[in-house]
Design an enzyme around this catalytic site. Structure first.
Site, PDB file in Angstrom:
ATOM      1  N   HIS A  50       0.842  -1.199   0.000  1.00  0.00           N
ATOM      2  CA  HIS A  50       0.000   0.000   0.000  1.00  0.00           C
ATOM      3  C   HIS A  50       0.877   1.248   0.000  1.00  0.00           C
ATOM      4  O   HIS A  50       2.075   1.181   0.270  1.00  0.00           O
ATOM      5  CB  HIS A  50      -0.895   0.031   1.246  1.00  0.00           C
ATOM      6  CG  HIS A  50      -0.114   0.153   2.506  1.00  0.00           C
ATOM      7  ND1 HIS A  50       0.403  -0.945   3.167  1.00  0.00           N
ATOM      8  CD2 HIS A  50       0.300   1.241   3.218  1.00  0.00           C
ATOM      9  CE1 HIS A  50       1.072  -0.536   4.236  1.00  0.00           C
ATOM     10  NE2 HIS A  50       1.032   0.789   4.289  1.00  0.00           N
ATOM     11  N   HIS A 137       5.832   6.015  -1.229  1.00  0.00           N
ATOM     12  CA  HIS A 137       6.639   4.863  -1.610  1.00  0.00           C
ATOM     13  C   HIS A 137       5.884   3.590  -1.250  1.00  0.00           C
ATOM     14  O   HIS A 137       5.006   3.598  -0.409  1.00  0.00           O
ATOM     15  CB  HIS A 137       7.998   4.888  -0.890  1.00  0.00           C
ATOM     16  CG  HIS A 137       7.865   4.819   0.592  1.00  0.00           C
ATOM     17  ND1 HIS A 137       7.568   5.922   1.368  1.00  0.00           N
ATOM     18  CD2 HIS A 137       7.945   3.771   1.461  1.00  0.00           C
ATOM     19  CE1 HIS A 137       7.487   5.567   2.630  1.00  0.00           C
ATOM     20  NE2 HIS A 137       7.706   4.255   2.717  1.00  0.00           N
TER      21      HIS A 137
END
Length: 194
Positions: A50, A137
């Site tokens: 995620h 990220h």
């Protein structure tokens, strides 16, 4: 004497954009090939991939509905947008990185706007915003344990083609951590954008 609330009445929560199905479905086989080249103590379960928007920490369960309403309100104010993953990076000391991650490209400014909307809504509920710039990220692994010098080559490894293909971000989600479980993150609720 004040009564203490039992630990079971709170959850460790965060708000995130789930990784697309194409990334989740290819992650396991890609990581299996990668583990021979890069040694980390812990690899993220494919279902747990995620992009974090805001970490909330341990939160009393009786606050979850209000948090969900605020996340939904922020999501409604954001239109869907496109992202793709490109390149690997690390956090921590270059000789012993603490985190291996995949970089995010595409309409990153729209992701940043969504993150700020979430953060603003959470601030109204008493959560503290991060005091550092948002760096989106996709965390892949934690705690490098390989031999010295072997970490330099990891940044040259190419991501799978399907990770580099643009995908539409159409939702955000509220997650709870289940420490010790695999996968570790459980989706509490999802909120469509727009």
């Amino acid at each position: 004497m004040e009564e203490k609330t039992p630990m079971e009445s709170s959850d460790r929560l965060f708000v995130a954009v789930p990784a697309p199905p194409s990334v989740i479905s290819s992650a396991e086989s890609w990581v299996l090939r990668l583990k021979d080249q890069i040694v980390f103590a812990k690899w993220v379960h494919p279902q747990d991939l995620h992009l974090t928007l805001q970490f909330l920490g341990d939160v009393a369960r009786n606050r979850i509905d209000r948090i969900a309403q605020a996340v939904e309100q922020a999501a409604v104010g954001a239109a869907p947008f496109s992202l793709h993953f490109q390149g690997l990076g690390v956090f921590g000391k270059p000789s012993a990185p603490s985190v291996l991650w995949a970089g995010v490209q595409g309409e990153v400014e729209k992701l940043g706007q969504l993150q700020r909307q979430i953060e603003d809504m959470m601030t109204t509920l008493g959560f503290v915003a991060e005091n550092r710039p948002y760096k989106p990220h996709l965390t892949l692994a934690r705690k490098f344990t390989g031999p010295a010098g072997s970490q330099a080559a990891m940044l040259d490894i190419a991501l799978p083609d399907e990770w580099q293909t643009p995908w539409r971000v159409k939702e955000t989600a509220l997650y709870r951590s289940r420490l010790g479980s695999r996968p570790m993150y459980e989706r509490v609720a999802s909120f469509p954008l727009g």
